[in-house]
Design an enzyme around this catalytic site. Structure first.
Site, PDB file in Angstrom:
ATOM      1  CD  GLU A   8      -2.910   1.473   2.156  1.00  0.00           C
ATOM      2  OE1 GLU A   8      -3.429   0.535   2.795  1.00  0.00           O
ATOM      3  OE2 GLU A   8      -3.076   2.679   2.430  1.00  0.00           O
ATOM      4  CG  HIS A  10      -0.395   5.526  -1.702  1.00  0.00           C
ATOM      5  ND1 HIS A  10      -1.231   4.623  -2.312  1.00  0.00           N
ATOM      6  CD2 HIS A  10      -0.686   5.444  -0.379  1.00  0.00           C
ATOM      7  CE1 HIS A  10      -2.003   4.044  -1.409  1.00  0.00           C
ATOM      8  NE2 HIS A  10      -1.682   4.514  -0.225  1.00  0.00           N
ATOM      9  CG  PHE A  23      -4.288  13.522   3.429  1.00  0.00           C
ATOM     10  CD1 PHE A  23      -5.141  13.330   4.497  1.00  0.00           C
ATOM     11  CD2 PHE A  23      -4.824  13.563   2.146  1.00  0.00           C
ATOM     12  CE1 PHE A  23      -6.506  13.165   4.302  1.00  0.00           C
ATOM     13  CE2 PHE A  23      -6.181  13.399   1.942  1.00  0.00           C
ATOM     14  CZ  PHE A  23      -7.031  13.207   3.026  1.00  0.00           C
ATOM     15  CG  HIS A 165      -6.269   3.323  -0.539  1.00  0.00           C
ATOM     16  ND1 HIS A 165      -6.528   4.673  -0.426  1.00  0.00           N
ATOM     17  CD2 HIS A 165      -5.115   3.082   0.123  1.00  0.00           C
ATOM     18  CE1 HIS A 165      -5.553   5.229   0.280  1.00  0.00           C
ATOM     19  NE2 HIS A 165      -4.691   4.298   0.622  1.00  0.00           N
ATOM     20  CG  ASP A 286      -0.783   4.304   3.829  1.00  0.00           C
ATOM     21  OD1 ASP A 286      -0.789   4.631   2.626  1.00  0.00           O
ATOM     22  OD2 ASP A 286      -1.766   4.458   4.574  1.00  0.00           O
TER      23      ASP A 286
HETATM   24  C1  GRE Z   1      -3.614   6.578   2.761  1.00  0.00           C
HETATM   25  O1  GRE Z   1      -3.175   6.541   1.619  1.00  0.00           O
HETATM   26  O2  GRE Z   1      -3.950   5.551   3.325  1.00  0.00           O
HETATM   27  C2  GRE Z   1      -3.716   7.886   3.440  1.00  0.00           C
HETATM   28  C3  GRE Z   1      -3.965   9.008   2.680  1.00  0.00           C
HETATM   29  C4  GRE Z   1      -4.038  10.232   3.319  1.00  0.00           C
HETATM   30  C5  GRE Z   1      -3.882  10.314   4.684  1.00  0.00           C
HETATM   31  C6  GRE Z   1      -3.651   9.186   5.435  1.00  0.00           C
HETATM   32  C7  GRE Z   1      -3.564   7.968   4.807  1.00  0.00           C
HETATM   33  O3  GRE Z   1      -4.139   8.897   1.364  1.00  0.00           O
HETATM   34  O4  GRE Z   1      -3.354   6.841   5.528  1.00  0.00           O
HETATM   35 ZN    ZN Z   2      -2.795   4.371   1.562  1.00  0.00          ZN
END
Ligand code: GRE
Ligand code: ZN
Length: 326
Positions: A8, A10, A23, A165, A286
């Site tokens: 997970e 990104h 975020f 997600h 993450d």
């Molecule tokens: C995630 O990708 O899980 C995520 C976000 C933004 C804030 C917190 C987070 O995309 O865990």
């Molecule tokens: Zn995520």
């Protein structure tokens, strides 16, 4: 532990970068965050290396494609994001792989893009950022509804996992959060949204129709493992239209996989592990929403035997994605 696998994790393209601004952790952190999420090369690979992470399956940031109202735009942008990610995957095939971003606004187009991503780009499955909007801002389409059965038939036929997600609820549907914007975001609302979507899937019959479907959820199961016993216990007394052939918990345990993304907490992990069983538990970080260091340091020292850590940190993922790693 060396050789960990994470999925997970990104990336962003310039069109979706702004989705993540709120975020990033304060205004002073934005430049660093933007650099990290755009980077598909050396900085990411070095940080993986430094944290015992051998292999990473990357996905587009949230809400990404799912927030687009125009279907043609969604189709075009998903293709572009997947092609961009594929370039990095081709460059570092021993370290990186991809999940497809999908234009869920149109189930047939989503099927097509998934087929292209898996067959032509070598991607390992899809990661979709929750419900999709379509046409008007006040829209939220969940994928358990009959219109998506042909899409699930494609996922089933390709036999690849689908990562569900989180995304944030849209403002017009977020009255319960009024006055508390922090509550509808990643600290709580993300899991509420994602768990409802996952439970809808369990109650929809889609797993009876396609018994090989595998859905992945992150964040130690988006609260579900903690409450799974109670869901079934209450439904015995109050089924209220639940038409599943089996207990809901059986669908969840048989068809869902749970990752540790962004939830590095021993007691929560032990709960998820006990409820799901070790074959359905997977390490992930993450990044860059979390620091890889925090994820790896926690995982490397959370109470597990050497064999258990290896299974959750690596070999389960090799099996789930048919990775050609030892
Ligand atoms: C995630 O990708 O899980 C995520 C976000 C933004 C804030 C917190 C987070 O995309 O865990
Ligand atoms: Zn995520």
């Amino acid at each position: 532990m060396d050789g960990k696998i994470v999925f997970e994790e990104h990336m962003a393209i310039s069109d979706t970068l702004e989705d993540s601004r709120s975020f990033a952790g304060g205004s002073g952190k934005w430049d660093e965050f933007a650099r990290q999420i755009l980077d598909l090369g050396e900085e990411r690979l070095a940080r993986m290396e430094g944290n015992g992470i051998a292999f990473s399956i990357l996905s587009l940031n949230a809400p990404g494609i799912q927030a687009l109202l125009d279907t043609d735009e969604a189709i075009e942008l998903a293709r572009r994001a997947n092609d961009h990610l594929a370039e990095a995957v081709f460059k570092y095939p021993d370290r990186l792989a991809g999940f497809a971003a999908l234009p869920m606004q149109d189930p047939d187009a989503a099927s097509e893009e998934l087929i292209r991503s898996v067959k032509d780009l070598g991607f390992k499955g899809a990661l979709v950022n929750g419900f999709t909007q379509k046409g008007i801002p006040d829209s939220a389409i969940y994928f358990d509804i009959p219109e998506y059965r042909s899409f699930w038939a494609t996922v089933s036929e390709l036999n690849v996992p689908f990562y569900l997600h989180p995304r944030m609820q849209i403002p017009s549907r977020a009255q319960p959060y009024e006055g508390h914007p922090w509550l509808m975001s990643s600290p709580w609302g993300f899991a509420v949204e994602t768990s409802i979507h996952a439970l809808r899937m369990c109650g929809s019959g889609m797993f009876d129709e396609f018994p090989n479907l595998k859905i992945i959820v992150g964040h130690l199961g988006e609260h579900i493992p903690y409450d799974l016993w109670r869901i079934d216990a209450r439904m015995r007394f109050s089924p209220r239209g639940y038409t599943g052939k089996r207990y809901l918990g059986e669908y969840f345990r048989d068809h869902f996989c749970v990752t540790t993304s962004g939830n590095f907490c021993d007691p929560s992990f032990q709960c998820a592990l006990e409820v799901m069983g070790i074959d359905r538990m997977f390490f992930s970080a993450d990044y860059p929403f979390e620091r890889m260091e925090d994820a790896a340091n926690w995982f490397d020292s959370t109470p597990l035997s050497v064999a258990e850590r290896l299974q959750i940190g690596r070999t389960n993922a090799i099996k789930l994605f048919n990775l050609e790693l030892e």
